[in-house]
Design a protein around this motif. Structure first.
Motif, PDB file in Angstrom:
ATOM      1  N   VAL A 159       0.860  -1.188   0.000  1.00 12.24           N
ATOM      2  CA  VAL A 159       0.000   0.000   0.000  1.00 12.24           C
ATOM      3  C   VAL A 159       0.889   1.229   0.000  1.00 12.24           C
ATOM      4  CG1 VAL A 159      -1.789   1.300   1.221  1.00 12.24           C
ATOM      5  CG2 VAL A 159      -1.808  -1.207   1.295  1.00 12.24           C
ATOM      6  N   ALA A 160       0.589   2.190  -0.866  1.00 11.09           N
ATOM      7  CA  ALA A 160       1.308   3.461  -0.903  1.00 11.09           C
ATOM      8  C   ALA A 160       0.445   4.542  -0.268  1.00 11.09           C
ATOM      9  CB  ALA A 160       1.658   3.842  -2.334  1.00 11.09           C
ATOM     10  N   ILE A 161       0.999   5.221   0.733  1.00 11.18           N
ATOM     11  CA  ILE A 161       0.322   6.330   1.400  1.00 11.18           C
ATOM     12  C   ILE A 161       0.869   7.637   0.833  1.00 11.18           C
ATOM     13  CG2 ILE A 161      -0.047   7.512   3.601  1.00 11.18           C
ATOM     14  CD1 ILE A 161      -1.550   4.896   3.448  1.00 11.18           C
ATOM     15  N   PRO A 162       0.010   8.523   0.329  1.00 10.49           N
ATOM     16  CA  PRO A 162       0.505   9.770  -0.271  1.00 10.49           C
ATOM     17  C   PRO A 162       0.891  10.804   0.779  1.00 10.49           C
ATOM     18  CG  PRO A 162      -1.882   9.724  -0.324  1.00 10.49           C
ATOM     19  CD  PRO A 162      -1.452   8.399   0.247  1.00 10.49           C
ATOM     20  N   ARG A 163       1.560  11.829   0.333  1.00  6.61           N
ATOM     21  CA  ARG A 163       1.830  12.978   1.198  1.00  6.61           C
ATOM     22  C   ARG A 163       0.504  13.602   1.630  1.00  6.61           C
ATOM     23  NH1 ARG A 163       5.305  14.964  -3.651  1.00  6.61           N
ATOM     24  NH2 ARG A 163       7.361  14.017  -3.261  1.00  6.61           N
ATOM     25  N   ASN A 164       0.532  14.203   2.817  1.00  8.07           N
ATOM     26  CA  ASN A 164      -0.620  14.955   3.332  1.00  8.07           C
ATOM     27  C   ASN A 164      -1.861  14.082   3.522  1.00  8.07           C
ATOM     28  OD1 ASN A 164       0.866  17.446   3.212  1.00  8.07           O
ATOM     29  ND2 ASN A 164       0.502  17.439   0.990  1.00  8.07           N
TER      30      ASN A 164
END
Length: 328
Positions: free
Chosen positions: A31-36
């Motif tokens: 899983v990739a978590i984005p900035r902000n």
């Protein structure tokens, strides 16, 4: 139970790797978590991540991660630390109060490097909070590396977070980390070359065959045995020339501590087995993922598209053995 290690290739790329050994099926995926990204702590308060990251996670009440690498190469893995980890029972004003399993989100989402963690960790307090999947508070400790290759272990002592330098770049489970370092002194005789013949009176003693220098190398799946075995393999294996070779080399090391189903049964009857292996490239910000039922290695690179996404990106995979026929 799990095993983790850091690694450096000849081209000075740095890695963190781990096995995820557990009895309960975690059903994690990259899983990739984005900035902000705004996520809610178990106490109901929200945090907005400064930096994006990718790792193995699962969405329960919120996303729950076991490891990962962020956009600056800071890499972390959390491992079980039974009978050792202790947490506070109440929040403290002025502190960032986190559940133990939320700490990894703070590490990757708020810090660029180990140097920053050392500056910021005094403001963090871990609280006894259960994970819904387990209905229990997981006893955890953490291994961290960054793009400089530095490695630390974070454990709790008297409920407070303590940073410990990691001179061997390996971590398993209980006891405390410094106990494992001391225990290495019991294995000074291990070496990759054969022992020499020895004369006892008129009798000549000689090795039975190749590998006599490794006699006494622990072979079981306890935490101390896996620690010694991984240190031995890591520090003697031929150094990889580049990143691709490094991933292959790291997986060869992990083969020595990968646990198949059925050979290590917990007291509750569940298989404690290696559900997946992960390799985190701290230099190139790539996450490699190898689940139990396949020989395939899946990779996710942190791109600007992933980092600037509005929502997390989950990556599906086919968990079945891949066989390439050579004659049809």
């Amino acid at each position: 139970m799990c095993t983790s290690l850091t690694y450096e290739a000849k081209n000075h790329t740095f890695f963190l790797a781990r096995t995820m050994d557990f009895g309960v099926k975690l059903e994690g995926r990259p899983v990739a978590i984005p900035r902000n990204y705004v996520w809610e702590r178990q106490n109901g308060k929200e945090i907005k991540t400064r930096y994006g990251f990718v790792g193995t996670g699962r969405k329960l009440d919120g996303y729950f991660f076991a490891d990962g690498v962020n956009e600056f190469g800071l890499s972390v893995a959390e491992l079980y630390h039974p009978n050792e980890a202790t947490y506070h029972d109440s929040k403290k004003p002025g502190k960032l109060n986190l559940a133990p399993h939320e700490f990894i989100m703070w590490v990757m989402g708020e810090n660029k490097s180990i140097a920053e963690i050392k500056e910021n960790i005094g403001g963090v307090r871990l609280i006894n909070k259960k994970v819904s999947l387990l209905d229990d508070v997981p006893p955890l400790h953490y291994i961290i590396t960054d793009s400089t290759g530095e490695s630390i272990v974070i454990e709790t002592e008297d409920k407070e977070l303590v940073i410990k330098e990691n001179p061997v770049g390996v971590m398993t489970n209980s006891p405390k980390f410094e106990w494992h370092l001391t225990n290495l002194n019991n294995f000074l005789s291990l070496k990759p070359t054969n022992v020499k013949n020895r004369q006892v009176g008129e009798l000549t003693l000689h090795p039975f065959g190749q590998g006599s220098g490794t006699f006494g190398l622990p072979g079981g799946f306890t935490s101390p045995e896996r620690f010694v075995r991984t240190v031995y393999m890591k520090h003697l294996i031929k150094q990889a020339a580049n990143s691709t070779e490094a991933v292959n080399t790291i997986l060869k090391i992990l083969n020595g501590v990968t646990i198949p189903k059925g050979v290590n049964i917990k007291d509750d009857g569940l298989d404690d087995y290696t559900q997946y292996r992960a390799v985190m490239d701290a230099s190139n910000k790539i996450y490699y993922f190898n689940p139990y039922d396949t020989n395939s290695i899946f990779a996710v690179k942190l791109t600007e598209e992933l980092l600037n996404a509005v929502e997390p990106t989950e990556f599906l995979f086919e968990e079945e053995l891949q066989i390439q026929f050579m004659n049809c």
